[in-house]
Design a protein around this motif. Sequence first.
Motif, PDB file in Angstrom:
ATOM      1  N   ALA A  79       0.832  -1.202   0.000  1.00 34.12           N
ATOM      2  CA  ALA A  79       0.000   0.000   0.000  1.00 34.12           C
ATOM      3  C   ALA A  79       0.868   1.255   0.000  1.00 34.12           C
ATOM      4  O   ALA A  79       0.735   2.125  -0.858  1.00 34.12           O
ATOM      5  N   ASP A  80       1.733   1.384   0.954  1.00 31.70           N
ATOM      6  CA  ASP A  80       2.751   2.432   1.030  1.00 31.70           C
ATOM      7  C   ASP A  80       3.665   2.053   2.186  1.00 31.70           C
ATOM      8  O   ASP A  80       3.481   1.019   2.826  1.00 31.70           O
ATOM      9  N   THR A  81       4.632   2.896   2.460  1.00 28.21           N
ATOM     10  CA  THR A  81       5.606   2.538   3.507  1.00 28.21           C
ATOM     11  C   THR A  81       5.034   2.683   4.919  1.00 28.21           C
ATOM     12  O   THR A  81       5.693   2.315   5.886  1.00 28.21           O
ATOM     13  N   THR A  82       3.815   3.168   5.039  1.00 31.92           N
ATOM     14  CA  THR A  82       3.204   3.371   6.355  1.00 31.92           C
ATOM     15  C   THR A  82       3.163   2.080   7.161  1.00 31.92           C
ATOM     16  O   THR A  82       3.366   2.076   8.385  1.00 31.92           O
ATOM     17  N   TYR A  83       2.883   0.977   6.470  1.00 33.59           N
ATOM     18  CA  TYR A  83       2.644  -0.269   7.183  1.00 33.59           C
ATOM     19  C   TYR A  83       3.886  -1.157   7.295  1.00 33.59           C
ATOM     20  O   TYR A  83       3.832  -2.204   7.941  1.00 33.59           O
ATOM     21  N   SER A 104       0.023  -7.714  11.950  1.00 33.32           N
ATOM     22  CA  SER A 104      -0.643  -7.663  10.648  1.00 33.32           C
ATOM     23  C   SER A 104      -1.525  -6.425  10.548  1.00 33.32           C
ATOM     24  O   SER A 104      -1.847  -5.788  11.550  1.00 33.32           O
ATOM     25  N   HIS A 105      -1.922  -6.105   9.311  1.00 32.53           N
ATOM     26  CA  HIS A 105      -2.838  -4.986   9.092  1.00 32.53           C
ATOM     27  C   HIS A 105      -3.601  -5.225   7.801  1.00 32.53           C
ATOM     28  O   HIS A 105      -3.008  -5.580   6.776  1.00 32.53           O
ATOM     29  N   ARG A 106      -4.896  -5.004   7.840  1.00 33.21           N
ATOM     30  CA  ARG A 106      -5.742  -5.297   6.679  1.00 33.21           C
ATOM     31  C   ARG A 106      -5.456  -4.375   5.502  1.00 33.21           C
ATOM     32  O   ARG A 106      -5.821  -4.687   4.361  1.00 33.21           O
ATOM     33  N   ASN A 107      -4.813  -3.227   5.761  1.00 30.73           N
ATOM     34  CA  ASN A 107      -4.522  -2.276   4.690  1.00 30.73           C
ATOM     35  C   ASN A 107      -3.066  -2.295   4.242  1.00 30.73           C
ATOM     36  O   ASN A 107      -2.631  -1.406   3.507  1.00 30.73           O
ATOM     37  N   ALA A 108      -2.307  -3.289   4.671  1.00 31.79           N
ATOM     38  CA  ALA A 108      -0.880  -3.315   4.350  1.00 31.79           C
ATOM     39  C   ALA A 108      -0.627  -3.553   2.863  1.00 31.79           C
ATOM     40  O   ALA A 108       0.408  -3.137   2.337  1.00 31.79           O
ATOM     41  N   PHE A 109      -1.562  -4.228   2.185  1.00 28.06           N
ATOM     42  CA  PHE A 109      -1.396  -4.518   0.765  1.00 28.06           C
ATOM     43  C   PHE A 109      -2.634  -4.094  -0.015  1.00 28.06           C
ATOM     44  O   PHE A 109      -3.758  -4.155   0.496  1.00 28.06           O
ATOM     45  N   GLN A 110      -2.408  -3.683  -1.246  1.00 24.85           N
ATOM     46  CA  GLN A 110      -3.490  -3.290  -2.134  1.00 24.85           C
ATOM     47  C   GLN A 110      -3.656  -4.311  -3.256  1.00 24.85           C
ATOM     48  O   GLN A 110      -2.705  -5.002  -3.626  1.00 24.85           O
TER      49      GLN A 110
END
Length: 272
Positions: free
Chosen positions: A163-167, A176-182
């Motif tokens: 997604a971006d470097t945020t995660y 883990s994070h549900r928004n880590a990948f697009q």
Amino acid sequence: MGDAEAFTREFLPLFRPVPPTRPGVCRICHSGPNNARDTGGPHATCASCKRTTQHLYGHTKEVVPISLTTTNEQLYDVLIREKDPRGAGGRRERADFLAATVSHFYQQHARCLQERAGGPFTLVATIPSNNLHAPAKPLHLMWKVVEKVGALGRLWQPLLLEADTTYAPVLADRRSHRNAFQIPRPDRVDKARVLLVDDLFVSGAHVQSAASALIETGAAAVVALVIARLINPASADPYSAGIWKQAREQLFCFDRCCICDRHDHSRRTSNR
């Protein structure tokens, strides 16, 4: 890939058998779960898998490691320290070794994996690099590995993007994070049965974050095939040391996997 069986034959000592699901073995990642103080019995999943799956939209319950490893093993050096493996025939190219490993295992256990997915796979995915020190590196080596495996390469698509470097710090902290990948093309994923291929399963943060993105986008099933599951024999839980001791005492064979053994263990238990 050429003759994967012949290629991997000289490297059999690098691999350690993965135990099937049973009391004391995590039903997701096949490591040793913590002991439940209130009951004295094992949890169904280890603390790590519980942590990396509890806040996601969805997660895969099917993680299939080809081998166990520790940080002191040559297999770990190949996967993480990016060293070329040494076998009976001398030094080999790392990517060729990994491709032969995946190819040989898939030749033997495609049916096992497909059973967990509810049918033949329609897509193969790999997890993009999420390296804090190399954020511009978009694709992990595993896509090149999968490309060398005929049965999988034709199904591979770049389904996942960071997604971006945020995660990246979140995943580096083994969360883990549900928004880590697009998913750039959601239409490709809808109702797909996806084989998610990765190199090393440590906490499950990367695998489960990627699986969550695929499931949330509409994938019908996600099965994770990982080359190795990292295990810590010095862990405080009462099971990991025993799992590793048993793995070192048994000969590794590509004819067996933790799913095959799961079925056999269930039959043996029911016949007692």
